[in-house]
Design a protein around this motif. Structure first.
Motif, PDB file in Angstrom:
ATOM      1  N   TRP A 137      49.643  91.354  92.719  1.00 50.85           N
ATOM      2  CA  TRP A 137      48.510  92.089  92.166  1.00 50.85           C
ATOM      3  C   TRP A 137      47.248  91.875  93.010  1.00 50.85           C
ATOM      4  CZ3 TRP A 137      46.868  95.839  89.223  1.00 50.85           C
ATOM      5  CH2 TRP A 137      47.722  96.385  88.256  1.00 50.85           C
ATOM      6  N   SER A 138      47.072  90.685  93.542  1.00 53.90           N
ATOM      7  CA  SER A 138      45.875  90.424  94.344  1.00 53.90           C
ATOM      8  C   SER A 138      45.885  91.230  95.636  1.00 53.90           C
ATOM      9  CB  SER A 138      45.731  88.926  94.640  1.00 53.90           C
ATOM     10  OG  SER A 138      46.787  88.470  95.456  1.00 53.90           O
ATOM     11  N   VAL A 139      47.067  91.401  96.231  1.00 54.82           N
ATOM     12  CA  VAL A 139      47.173  92.218  97.447  1.00 54.82           C
ATOM     13  C   VAL A 139      46.911  93.686  97.105  1.00 54.82           C
ATOM     14  CG1 VAL A 139      48.740  93.015  99.266  1.00 54.82           C
ATOM     15  CG2 VAL A 139      48.688  90.589  98.628  1.00 54.82           C
ATOM     16  N   ALA A 140      47.412  94.136  95.951  1.00 49.54           N
ATOM     17  CA  ALA A 140      47.107  95.502  95.509  1.00 49.54           C
ATOM     18  C   ALA A 140      45.607  95.671  95.304  1.00 49.54           C
ATOM     19  CB  ALA A 140      47.855  95.799  94.206  1.00 49.54           C
ATOM     20  N   TYR A 141      44.966  94.658  94.737  1.00 51.54           N
ATOM     21  CA  TYR A 141      43.515  94.683  94.516  1.00 51.54           C
ATOM     22  C   TYR A 141      42.770  94.775  95.852  1.00 51.54           C
ATOM     23  CZ  TYR A 141      38.883  92.837  93.256  1.00 51.54           C
ATOM     24  OH  TYR A 141      37.537  92.645  93.108  1.00 51.54           O
ATOM     25  N   LEU A 142      43.202  93.993  96.819  1.00 46.63           N
ATOM     26  CA  LEU A 142      42.569  94.029  98.145  1.00 46.63           C
ATOM     27  C   LEU A 142      42.747  95.394  98.806  1.00 46.63           C
ATOM     28  CD1 LEU A 142      43.476  90.484  99.515  1.00 46.63           C
ATOM     29  CD2 LEU A 142      41.192  91.342  98.924  1.00 46.63           C
ATOM     30  N   ASN A 143      43.933  95.982  98.666  1.00 51.55           N
ATOM     31  CA  ASN A 143      44.153  97.327  99.206  1.00 51.55           C
ATOM     32  C   ASN A 143      43.179  98.335  98.603  1.00 51.55           C
ATOM     33  OD1 ASN A 143      46.192  96.759 101.003  1.00 51.55           O
ATOM     34  ND2 ASN A 143      47.837  97.509  99.729  1.00 51.55           N
ATOM     35  N   SER A 144      42.904  98.174  97.308  1.00 48.85           N
ATOM     36  CA  SER A 144      41.996  99.114  96.645  1.00 48.85           C
ATOM     37  C   SER A 144      40.562  98.937  97.139  1.00 48.85           C
ATOM     38  CB  SER A 144      42.060  98.940  95.127  1.00 48.85           C
ATOM     39  OG  SER A 144      41.449  97.731  94.700  1.00 48.85           O
ATOM     40  N   ILE A 145      40.190  97.708  97.475  1.00 45.03           N
ATOM     41  CA  ILE A 145      38.854  97.449  98.019  1.00 45.03           C
ATOM     42  C   ILE A 145      38.721  98.072  99.407  1.00 45.03           C
ATOM     43  CG2 ILE A 145      37.352  95.631  98.948  1.00 45.03           C
ATOM     44  CD1 ILE A 145      38.272  93.851  96.684  1.00 45.03           C
ATOM     45  N   ALA A 146      39.772  97.916 100.195  1.00 44.34           N
ATOM     46  CA  ALA A 146      39.736  98.396 101.575  1.00 44.34           C
ATOM     47  C   ALA A 146      40.010  99.894 101.675  1.00 44.34           C
ATOM     48  CB  ALA A 146      40.753  97.632 102.413  1.00 44.34           C
TER      49      ALA A 146
END
Length: 201
Positions: A137-146
């Protein structure tokens, strides 16, 4: 130290996936294959970068979460193209279940605030079991930020030249500390709000 074993064969399991290959087996192969990529991009010299770099780049959420998220996406893509015929629901449905598990762990007291503030580091040199679910989930969150579905790939491309902190800032526009604050706030949202950042595949 033997943390990753590789079997060399004349056949490639990744290359040889055919119709009928089950999603569970495919997920394992894709996940472990991503670890090979991670090791390659670390140039295998990570232990020369110092303790601060090691704690981040070798962190369970970054390694296992990254492997899990990218494997889950690829499996879903292969299901949609007909190369894998077993489906466990859409990616959003899968990640909704992962988040329900995380929220239950928080409610039950198994995931403390200290864990959430520091979930990237090893716990007494053992893998943090939440590195897979919380990490994905944290990697998905980072993808959404980027706004870049391959942001983790971008990070690894820049890591060897910039180091973890500068590469992270360059790719995501925030510090690692700001990531923890933002992700912690994100975890307090409803699952319906959270699921919007997961690719609709």
């Amino acid at each position: 130290e033997g943390t990753l074993g590789l079997i060399i064969s004349s056949n490639s399991a990744v290359e040889g996936i055919t119709s009928g290959f089950e999603s569970g087996a495919a997920s394992i192969i894709f996940h472990e294959y991503f670890h090979i990529y991670q090791l390659h991009k670390n140039t295998l010299d990570i232990y020369d970068y110092g303790e601060d770099e090691l704690k981040f780049i070798d962190a369970s959420w970054f390694i296992e979460g990254g492997g899990s998220f990218y494997a889950d996406k690829l499996v879903r893509t292969k299901i949609n193209s007909g190369l894998i015929n077993q489906s466990n629901g859409t990616l959003r449905e899968q990640y909704s279940q992962k988040m329900e598990f995380i929220k239950n762990e928080i409610t039950n007291g198994n995931l403390s605030q200290d864990d959430l503030d520091n979930f990237n580091y090893y716990k007494d040199k053992n893998w943090n079991i939440y590195g897979y679910s919380l990490g994905a989930w944290s990697v998905a969150y980072l993808n959404s930020i980027a706004s870049n579905e391959y942001s983790l790939i971008d990070f690894y491309d820049k890591f060897s030249d910039l180091g973890s902190k500068e590469a992270f800032l360059n790719v995501y526009g925030i510090t690692i500390e700001e990531f923890y604050t933002g992700f912690n706030a994100f975890l307090k949202k409803s699952v319906n709000e959270q699921i919007e950042i997961i690719p609709d595949i």
